[in-house]
Design an enzyme around this catalytic site. Structure first.
Site, PDB file in Angstrom:
ATOM      1  N   HIS A 189       0.663  -1.183   0.093  1.00  0.00           N
ATOM      2  CA  HIS A 189      -0.036  -0.027  -0.064  1.00  0.00           C
ATOM      3  C   HIS A 189       0.987   1.254  -0.061  1.00  0.00           C
ATOM      4  CE1 HIS A 189      -3.175  -2.799   1.817  1.00  0.00           C
ATOM      5  NE2 HIS A 189      -3.390  -2.575   0.499  1.00  0.00           N
ATOM      6  N   HIS A 220      -8.440  -7.854  -7.662  1.00  0.00           N
ATOM      7  CA  HIS A 220      -8.795  -8.624  -6.509  1.00  0.00           C
ATOM      8  C   HIS A 220      -8.901  -7.761  -5.322  1.00  0.00           C
ATOM      9  CE1 HIS A 220      -7.257 -11.410  -9.317  1.00  0.00           C
ATOM     10  NE2 HIS A 220      -7.707 -12.449  -8.616  1.00  0.00           N
ATOM     11  N   SER A 277      -6.586  -1.648  -0.572  1.00  0.00           N
ATOM     12  CA  SER A 277      -6.213  -0.913  -1.777  1.00  0.00           C
ATOM     13  C   SER A 277      -7.238  -0.052  -2.383  1.00  0.00           C
ATOM     14  CB  SER A 277      -5.655  -1.957  -2.743  1.00  0.00           C
ATOM     15  OG  SER A 277      -6.524  -3.064  -2.986  1.00  0.00           O
ATOM     16  N   GLY A 282     -11.650 -11.313 -11.490  1.00  0.00           N
ATOM     17  CA  GLY A 282     -10.766 -10.431 -11.836  1.00  0.00           C
ATOM     18  C   GLY A 282      -9.897 -10.205 -13.108  1.00  0.00           C
ATOM     19  N   ASP A 321      -3.831  -8.512  -7.489  1.00  0.00           N
ATOM     20  CA  ASP A 321      -3.352  -9.104  -6.203  1.00  0.00           C
ATOM     21  C   ASP A 321      -4.292 -10.151  -5.531  1.00  0.00           C
ATOM     22  OD1 ASP A 321      -2.648  -8.803  -3.387  1.00  0.00           O
ATOM     23  OD2 ASP A 321      -3.786  -7.149  -2.877  1.00  0.00           O
TER      24      ASP A 321
HETATM   25  C1  SAM Z   1      -5.437 -10.201  -1.188  1.00  0.00           C
HETATM   26  S1  SAM Z   1      -6.972 -10.207  -1.108  1.00  0.00           S
HETATM   27  C2  SAM Z   1      -7.091  -8.403  -1.914  1.00  0.00           C
HETATM   28  C3  SAM Z   1      -6.596  -7.152  -0.831  1.00  0.00           C
HETATM   29  C4  SAM Z   1      -6.696  -5.826  -1.636  1.00  0.00           C
HETATM   30  N1  SAM Z   1      -6.243  -5.818  -2.818  1.00  0.00           N
HETATM   31  C5  SAM Z   1      -5.785  -4.925  -0.676  1.00  0.00           C
HETATM   32  O1  SAM Z   1      -4.754  -4.642  -0.816  1.00  0.00           O
HETATM   33  O2  SAM Z   1      -6.647  -4.365   0.222  1.00  0.00           O
HETATM   34  C6  SAM Z   1      -7.786 -11.125  -2.584  1.00  0.00           C
HETATM   35  C7  SAM Z   1      -9.258 -10.900  -2.739  1.00  0.00           C
HETATM   36  O3  SAM Z   1      -9.615 -11.526  -3.952  1.00  0.00           O
HETATM   37  C8  SAM Z   1     -10.843 -12.214  -3.990  1.00  0.00           C
HETATM   38  N2  SAM Z   1     -10.830 -12.965  -5.130  1.00  0.00           N
HETATM   39  C9  SAM Z   1     -10.320 -14.285  -4.982  1.00  0.00           C
HETATM   40  N3  SAM Z   1     -10.623 -14.933  -6.269  1.00  0.00           N
HETATM   41  C10 SAM Z   1     -11.012 -13.898  -7.027  1.00  0.00           C
HETATM   42  C11 SAM Z   1     -10.981 -13.667  -8.262  1.00  0.00           C
HETATM   43  N4  SAM Z   1     -11.313 -14.828  -9.204  1.00  0.00           N
HETATM   44  N5  SAM Z   1     -11.729 -12.679  -9.023  1.00  0.00           N
HETATM   45  C12 SAM Z   1     -11.798 -11.367  -8.162  1.00  0.00           C
HETATM   46  N6  SAM Z   1     -11.773 -11.447  -6.735  1.00  0.00           N
HETATM   47  C13 SAM Z   1     -11.325 -12.896  -6.163  1.00  0.00           C
HETATM   48  C14 SAM Z   1     -10.812 -12.534  -2.503  1.00  0.00           C
HETATM   49  O4  SAM Z   1     -12.144 -12.755  -1.950  1.00  0.00           O
HETATM   50  C15 SAM Z   1      -9.849 -11.727  -1.680  1.00  0.00           C
HETATM   51  O5  SAM Z   1     -10.864 -10.685  -1.107  1.00  0.00           O
END
Ligand code: SAM
Length: 287
Positions: free
Chosen positions: A18, A41, A102, A146, A166
Site C-alpha cells: 500500500h 482482486h 487498496s 478479476g 493482488d
Molecule cells: C489479497 S485479497 C485483496 C486485498 C486488496 N487488494 C488490498 O490490498 O486491500 C484477494 C481478494 O481476491 C478475492 N478473489 C479471489 N478470487 C477472485 C477472483 N477470481 N476474482 C476476483 N476476486 C477474487 C478474494 O475474495 C479476496 O478478497
C-alpha cells in the site's frame, strides 16, 4: 474461495504494497488528465482491526502498528505521508480506526475526474467493499472474476492508469493465471502501469514465476521485494509469510529513486529476525 484478507490486513506485506501503491497514485495524479484505477482482486475495502479475524491473527501489530509509531527520517516521512494520511488517526497501540485496503486507499488519493473499477468475487467481501466505499460516482464494483474483468477493462478509455493484480494465491494455478492475464493485458495496453503482488514462499517456484514474467518480453519492469526474516508461527498462521514482492510494469519514473529511500527503511522498520532484507532492481530494464 476461503481466503479472507481480514486475517492479514495491515501486516508487513500490506504496508509494503500500500505504501508503494500510494506513491504510484501520487505520481499518476500529478497530471490533470483523468485516469482509471483497476483492482482485479479488491477485497473488503476497509478492515476493522478490532474484529474477531484481526484479534485471532493480529498481524497488523508488526505491520502498520509499527509504521505509525516509527519516527522515520524526514525524507521517508514525506514519502509515507499520503499512505499515513489515508490511514488516519490511530490509538496508542498504533491501531487505526480502520485499515484502508487498496480500494479505499485509491478512493482517497484519486480525484473527481478519475474512475475506479473493482472486482471482488466473494459475496461477503464484495458486500463489505460496497458498504466501506459508500456512494461514489467514480466507482464500479463487479462480481466478475478479476482476470476476466481486466481483459474487458483494458485499455481504459482514459489511456492512463494503474492495474493492481493482488490475488489470494490459494489455487495452484494462480501464478499461471497472473502470467496469462498480464500477457493478454499488455498486448492490449502496453503502456499501462501494472502492479503485481505475490507472496514469496519457495525460491525455486518464485524464480520460475519471475522468468515467466520476464519472458513476456515487456521492458521496464521494476522488481521490489521485502523479506522481514523468520516469523514465528501464530495460532492462525502455521506457516507465516516472511517475504512478498511487487512487480511494477511501467513504473512512474520517480518511483525508481523513491524505492531506493523507502525499501531499506521499510526493511529495517518491519524486520522480525535476522536474515531479512529487500530487493530493488529491474526484472527487465527500460527500453
Ligand atoms: C489479497 S485479497 C485483496 C486485498 C486488496 N487488494 C488490498 O490490498 O486491500 C484477494 C481478494 O481476491 C478475492 N478473489 C479471489 N478470487 C477472485 C477472483 N477470481 N476474482 C476476483 N476476486 C477474487 C478474494 O475474495 C479476496 O478478497
Amino acid at each position: 474461495m476461503n481466503y479472507r484478507h481480514g486475517f492479514h490486513a495491515g501486516n508487513f506485506a500490506d504496508v509494503f504494497k500500500h505504501a508503494i501503491l500510494a506513491r504510484i497514485l501520487v505520481y499518476l495524479t500529478r497530471k490533470d488528465a483523468p485516469l482509471r484505477y483497476i483492482d482485479t482482486h479488491a477485497g473488503a475495502g476497509r478492515y476493522d482491526l478490532t474484529s474477531e479475524a484481526a484479534k485471532r491473527s493480529p498481524e497488523w501489530r508488526d505491520g502498520v502498528g509499527r509504521i505509525v509509531k516509527a519516527r522515520p527520517p524526514a525524507e521517508v516521512a514525506a514519502l509515507l505521508r499520503p499512505y499515513l494520511d489515508a490511514i488516519g488517526p490511530c490509538d496508542d497501540d498504533g491501531r487505526p480506526d480502520s485499515y484502508p485496503g487498496s480500494p479505499a486507499l485509491a478512493q482517497t488519493l484519486l480525484r473527481p475526474q478519475d474512475r475506479l473499477a473493482l472486482s471482488e468475487a466473494h459475496p461477503e467481501e464484495r458486500a463489505a467493499l460496497i458498504a466501506a466505499l459508500g456512494r461514489d460516482r467514480r466507482l464500479s464494483i463487479v462480481a466478475t472474476d478479476g482476470y476476466v474483468a481486466l481483459n474487458a477493462y483494458v485499455p481504459p478509455k482514459e489511456r492512463r492508469g494503474l492495474v493492481l493484480i493482488d490475488p489470494p494465491f490459494e489455487e495452484p494455478d494462480e501464478s499461471a493465471r497472473v502470467e496469462a492475464a498480464l500477457a493478454a493485458a499488455l498486448a492490449k495496453w502496453p503502456r499501462g502501469t501494472y502492479a503485481l503482488w505475490r507472496p514469496i514462499k519457495a525460491p525455486i517456484e518464485d524464480a520460475r514465476f519471475l522468468n515467466a514474467i520476464a519472458a513476456l518480453g515487456a521492458p521496464n519492469i521494476l522488481r521490489l521485494e521485502l523479506d522481514v526474516g523468520v516469523v514465528a508461527p501464530g495460532a492462525h498462521s502455521p506457516n507465516p509469510l516472511r517475504a512478498a514482492g511487487l512487480l511494477i510494469v511501467n513504473p512512474p519514473f520517480e518511483l525508481i529513486a523513491e524505492a531506493r529511500v523507502l525499501m531499506p527503511w521499510l526493511a529495517q522498520a518491519l524486520k522480525r529476525a535476522a536474515g531479512g532484507g529487500f530487493v530493488r532492481q529491474w526484472l527487465t530494464p527500460p527500453a
